[in-house]
Scaffold this motif. Structure first.
Motif, PDB file in Angstrom:
ATOM      1  N   VAL A  16       4.939  15.167  -0.740  1.00 48.72           N
ATOM      2  CA  VAL A  16       3.926  15.607   0.155  1.00 48.72           C
ATOM      3  C   VAL A  16       2.480  15.006  -0.211  1.00 48.72           C
ATOM      4  O   VAL A  16       1.712  14.514   0.430  1.00 48.72           O
ATOM      5  N   TYR A  17       2.293  15.625  -1.502  1.00 50.83           N
ATOM      6  CA  TYR A  17       0.900  15.041  -2.351  1.00 50.83           C
ATOM      7  C   TYR A  17       1.000  13.517  -2.132  1.00 50.83           C
ATOM      8  O   TYR A  17      -0.211  12.808  -1.957  1.00 50.83           O
ATOM      9  N   LEU A  18       1.787  12.757  -2.660  1.00 51.86           N
ATOM     10  CA  LEU A  18       1.710  11.204  -2.678  1.00 51.86           C
ATOM     11  C   LEU A  18       1.748  10.762  -1.408  1.00 51.86           C
ATOM     12  O   LEU A  18       0.881   9.694  -1.308  1.00 51.86           O
ATOM     13  N   THR A  19       2.297  11.038  -0.353  1.00 52.01           N
ATOM     14  CA  THR A  19       2.324  10.640   0.930  1.00 52.01           C
ATOM     15  C   THR A  19       0.818  10.968   1.518  1.00 52.01           C
ATOM     16  O   THR A  19       0.241  10.168   1.894  1.00 52.01           O
ATOM     17  N   ALA A  20       0.164  12.135   1.122  1.00 53.47           N
ATOM     18  CA  ALA A  20      -1.232  12.364   1.618  1.00 53.47           C
ATOM     19  C   ALA A  20      -2.165  11.495   0.950  1.00 53.47           C
ATOM     20  O   ALA A  20      -3.000  10.952   1.574  1.00 53.47           O
ATOM     21  N   MET A  21      -1.946  11.125  -0.370  1.00 48.91           N
ATOM     22  CA  MET A  21      -2.824  10.425  -1.024  1.00 48.91           C
ATOM     23  C   MET A  21      -2.649   8.822  -0.660  1.00 48.91           C
ATOM     24  O   MET A  21      -3.709   8.150  -0.482  1.00 48.91           O
TER      25      MET A  21
ATOM     26  N   PHE B 260      -5.785   6.915   1.020  1.00 56.11           N
ATOM     27  CA  PHE B 260      -6.052   5.600   0.377  1.00 56.11           C
ATOM     28  C   PHE B 260      -6.206   4.515   1.224  1.00 56.11           C
ATOM     29  O   PHE B 260      -7.027   3.589   1.586  1.00 56.11           O
ATOM     30  N   GLY B 261      -4.826   4.534   2.114  1.00 58.41           N
ATOM     31  CA  GLY B 261      -4.684   3.190   3.068  1.00 58.41           C
ATOM     32  C   GLY B 261      -5.833   3.365   4.115  1.00 58.41           C
ATOM     33  O   GLY B 261      -6.358   2.511   4.692  1.00 58.41           O
ATOM     34  N   THR B 262      -6.044   4.627   4.652  1.00 64.69           N
ATOM     35  CA  THR B 262      -7.146   4.896   5.657  1.00 64.69           C
ATOM     36  C   THR B 262      -8.452   4.273   5.196  1.00 64.69           C
ATOM     37  O   THR B 262      -9.252   3.621   6.040  1.00 64.69           O
ATOM     38  N   SER B 263      -8.740   4.757   4.109  1.00 62.90           N
ATOM     39  CA  SER B 263     -10.134   4.313   3.414  1.00 62.90           C
ATOM     40  C   SER B 263     -10.477   2.822   3.121  1.00 62.90           C
ATOM     41  O   SER B 263     -11.079   2.207   3.632  1.00 62.90           O
ATOM     42  N   ILE B 264      -9.316   1.865   2.730  1.00 65.51           N
ATOM     43  CA  ILE B 264      -9.235   0.752   2.597  1.00 65.51           C
ATOM     44  C   ILE B 264      -9.293  -0.028   4.010  1.00 65.51           C
ATOM     45  O   ILE B 264     -10.181  -1.005   4.168  1.00 65.51           O
TER      46      ILE B 264
END
Length: 169
Positions: A14-19, A23-27
């Motif tokens: 869950v933590y990795l998916t959220a990160m 990250f993907g949205t920011s990029i």
């Protein structure tokens, strides 16, 4: 012990998916912001180039190309940056052109003639070349008044540039 491992693995996933999502949205956001800003700057440069060609329209109309060349060395300036400047009369007939990256489309091929005064400047893109067309209006100091909304068109200027460099960036 195995019982505790399962919730930890679930929390890690869950933590990795959220990160990854953050990250993907920011990029994606920064990429879109950068691309829009780059395209806006590119369009502004084209518009400025077209406006640089406005004072020379009358010289081109009277076929005074020698005077045109001595005032500004268009061919050296334009060819070094893969840019093109075209001058058209009020009937949309090409009078002259300088540069290296010529658009393949005729002037206003995709523009309706009903809204000429509302449509300018006109930005177009085709086959790796971005263009902007501006109208040059007749300036008549005698009849120029606030009540007069539409001035007659004297001609058109189209500036074009290869998008190869911006696509690389």
């Amino acid at each position: 012990m195995q019982h505790n491992r399962q919730p930890r693995q679930f929390l890690l996933v869950v933590y990795l998916t959220a990160m990854v999502a953050i990250f993907g949205t920011s990029i994606t956001f920064f990429y879109i912001l950068f691309a829009r800003n780059l395209n806006r700057q590119f369009d502004e440069q084209l518009l400025n180039l077209a406006q640089l060609g406005v004072p020379s329209l009358n010289k081109v109309k009277i076929k005074d190309n020698q005077s045109l060349e001595t005032n500004i060395s268009w061919s050296n300036f334009l060819s070094s940056q893969q840019k093109t400047l075209e001058w058209f009369d009020a009937d949309r007939q090409r009078l002259a052109r300088e540069g290296t990256s010529f658009p393949l489309v005729n002037l206003f091929k995709n523009i309706s003639t009903k809204n000429f005064n509302k449509d300018f400047p006109i930005f177009e893109q085709q086959a790796g070349i971005r263009s902007v067309t501006i109208a040059v209006y007749v300036e008549d100091p005698v009849t120029d008044s606030p009540e007069k909304k539409i001035l007659p068109i004297e001609g058109y200027i189209r500036a074009s540039q290869s998008t190869q460099q911006i696509e690389k960036t």
